[in-house]
Design a protein around this motif. Sequence first.
Motif, PDB file in Angstrom:
ATOM      1  N   UNK A  39     -10.895  29.781  98.800  1.00 19.59           N
ATOM      2  CA  UNK A  39      -9.864  29.583  97.786  1.00 19.59           C
ATOM      3  C   UNK A  39      -8.893  28.471  98.081  1.00 19.59           C
ATOM      4  N   UNK A  40      -8.805  28.044  99.360  1.00 21.93           N
ATOM      5  CA  UNK A  40      -7.857  26.970  99.693  1.00 21.93           C
ATOM      6  C   UNK A  40      -8.460  25.629  99.276  1.00 21.93           C
ATOM      7  N   UNK A  41      -9.700  25.424  99.722  1.00 26.23           N
ATOM      8  CA  UNK A  41     -10.438  24.217  99.328  1.00 26.23           C
ATOM      9  C   UNK A  41     -11.921  24.511  99.434  1.00 26.23           C
ATOM     10  N   UNK A  42     -12.658  24.421  98.346  1.00 27.70           N
ATOM     11  CA  UNK A  42     -12.266  24.045  96.991  1.00 27.70           C
ATOM     12  C   UNK A  42     -11.213  25.011  96.439  1.00 27.70           C
ATOM     13  N   UNK A  43     -10.325  24.451  95.661  1.00 29.45           N
ATOM     14  CA  UNK A  43      -9.155  25.213  95.213  1.00 29.45           C
ATOM     15  C   UNK A  43      -9.555  26.308  94.219  1.00 29.45           C
ATOM     16  N   UNK A  44      -9.085  27.547  94.505  1.00 29.78           N
ATOM     17  CA  UNK A  44      -9.188  28.644  93.551  1.00 29.78           C
ATOM     18  C   UNK A  44      -7.761  28.840  93.043  1.00 29.78           C
ATOM     19  N   UNK A  45      -7.483  28.339  91.843  1.00 29.61           N
ATOM     20  CA  UNK A  45      -6.091  28.305  91.361  1.00 29.61           C
ATOM     21  C   UNK A  45      -5.415  29.681  91.420  1.00 29.61           C
TER      22      UNK A  45
END
Length: 754
Positions: free
Chosen positions: A310-316
């Motif tokens: 969730x940090x990167x790739x971003x999980x909004x």
Amino acid sequence: MEVVGKSLPLLTNLSVGKYGTIVFENFERYLQLDQWNKDLIDKYMKYYSVGLIGFMPSHEETQVGAKLHGFPLYVHTNMALENATLNKDNPVLRLTRAGGTVSGSLPGTDWTVFTPDSESYVPLEWAYPSITHYAQEKLCTAILDQGAIDGIQRLLFGGNLEFWLHRLLFLDGISYMSMGRLSVSLDRYILVDIDDIFVAPKGNRMTADDVMALLESQERLQELVPGWKFNLGFSGKYYRKGYPEEAMGDEKLLENVDKFWWFGHMWSHTQPHKLTQKELEIQMQLNKQFAWSHNIPTDSGYSVAPHHSGVYPVHEPLYDAWKKVWNIRVTSSEEYPHLYPARLRRGFIHRNIMVLPRQTCGLFTHTIFIDKYPSGRQVLDSSIHGGELFQTIVFNPISIFMTHLSNYGNDRLALYTFESVIKYVKCWTNLNLRTIPPLQLGEKYFHLYPDEVDPIWGNPCADHRHIEIWARNKSCEQLPKFLVIGPQKTGTTALYTFLAMHPAIVANYPSPDTFEEVQFFNGKNYFKGIDWYMKFFPVPRNSSSKFLFEKSATYFEGEVVPKRVKALLPNAKLVVIIIPPGKRAYSWYHHMRAHHDVTALQYTFYEVITAGDKSPRPLRDLRNKCLNPGMYAKHIERWLDFFPSSQLTIIDGEDLRNDPVTIMNDLQKFLYIEPFYNYTEHLRYDKRKGFFCQVIEEDKTKCLGRGKGRIYPPMNESEAKALKDFYQSYNVALEKLMTRLEYPVPAWLEDDLQ
Ligand SMILES: Nc1ncnc2c1ncn2[C@@H]1O[C@H](COP(=O)(O)OS(=O)(=O)O)[C@@H](OP(=O)(O)O)[C@H]1O
């Protein structure tokens, strides 16, 4: 820094010296320079007080006591050596400290050792021969010529950078030889996260004794690293889930809650990318309640995500929930841009949350016992004694390490690792080690690396680890396969409309904010992230047969755009349209007048295009928007710095206007689109509009709106002349570029160049 090939680079720029240090990877190349070049470099070094660093190369043939050409220095080559020490009185030492003896064999058997015959030389490093029949006297393996003979300081290494100590000495050499101009700071910040402090299977957790050992180790480390505190992440669900003596360990930790820093995790250590914002909030809220009921502080502003998810790739939703529940301002990850190579890890700021790069310390959940360290304890020890972990601390101004509960129980592998490596760093360097809380660390990081603030979004599908931590409902098929990049006023809307008619092509949804264009890669929208971008495209049901595309005509001249597109859409095809640049400028001017732009209404076209750099700001801005996109060759070359020419096509906008069917046929071939769509039946010239339009019914067409194909007076002669003069050199460059790329030169370009 410049790497030089056969000839010497220009050493000065407007009589200012360009180089602070000269390095010869192979010192013999310096010795063999022809007299002219050698004199040039020597003169440069003397005049600008710059020194030279040289590495002695290895040869099959061994030299014994050979004189180095032109120097009162004798060399003995191809030596095998051991037990290196440093001369603490050598002035080169800055970051490096003469720490004692590096015991054991030095890497390689092709060392050169030096015997000087002049007071100008000061040894920097010594080692002993490994082969016993040599006299056991120490031999000089790196030496400083202080310049007493010819006024030039030279630092010679008898071995290469494979030896870790030489990497440190090399940095010091650069600093010394540039008289401090090329020096790195001696401050190093280290933060050790224990993530996750209550999560480990029974038997691998901490007992009360282990917790006491952790506290004692922390106190010892504080002596060496001011401010040292372990940073504990917690998932409350796992509190007291071990054997009874391990449950006492958990309690002991909380008895000493104020001795550590704390950060909240997920309640149940779940991967965030699998959860919705609501679910994430519930998880975080539960953990927060646990913190409150156990007096754990909740205000660090820091958190990390299980498995980096969730940090990167971003999980909004993770960022949303973090902000809402914990007011998170800083996190860390190993995944940006990729796990390896570690030296390329970077930071970025997304929606006011600082993402810091995290380093690897070699301690994982499954590394529990020192003696069972994967591939043997010596691997761990060599990482500590000058190897990877040691160098990570030495070469990164800020190191954030992640460790796990299982590294602190049993034989306390992590305590051994960190105490040992810190002592080794202290022994061999003059670095100022510090620990500061994560929020301060984040601020320090972006102060040091302001260029990293803006993220560069990569393609999640280019890395299998990233796909694993990307939400299931997301797919790279929802990203465009090609882009119409502009520039504006060249017929991009007509092309967009014609492409969207194709049954296999799907255009982006129009943006309510930017009229019809998404304008993701060029402006502020980029910082909304790729989830935002992907919302402009339908989820393709049968993805392979659908060609998603997007048209934003401002991409063409945007400085940062090619780099960003390359990172997210490395295989995208790019479509450029060009018309006579003066005509484009004129169309833009009338576009602005039609939109009641006050500057365009206030000034004539001639005044706009001839405005000088001292004109009022709005006039200069309008002039730039009129003229800059038409510098076609310059912009296309920038795209070609990032993309091969096979991925880019240039359409003559005059052909698109007069013969769109041929253009659309060619474009289908370039894009490899199937099935072939026969535009002859679907486009027809509309006399009233004066352009080709879409055939709706047998006798009915649908044309572009009033804003496209405007009616305005023709350009006058002086305007045309000013534009012709302005674009002359750009058009010459364009003709050359088109010829190089094997395009026919447009008729209008030939006319313009007459
Ligand atoms: N088929 C068709 N219909 C209408 N207009 C057509 C067509 N083909 C090319 N053109 C030319 O497109 C010019 C507008 O270019 P863009 O669509 O790129 O403009 S914009 O940047 O999106 O505003 C527009 O410029 P102006 O004539 O100055 O209005 C047209 O000349």
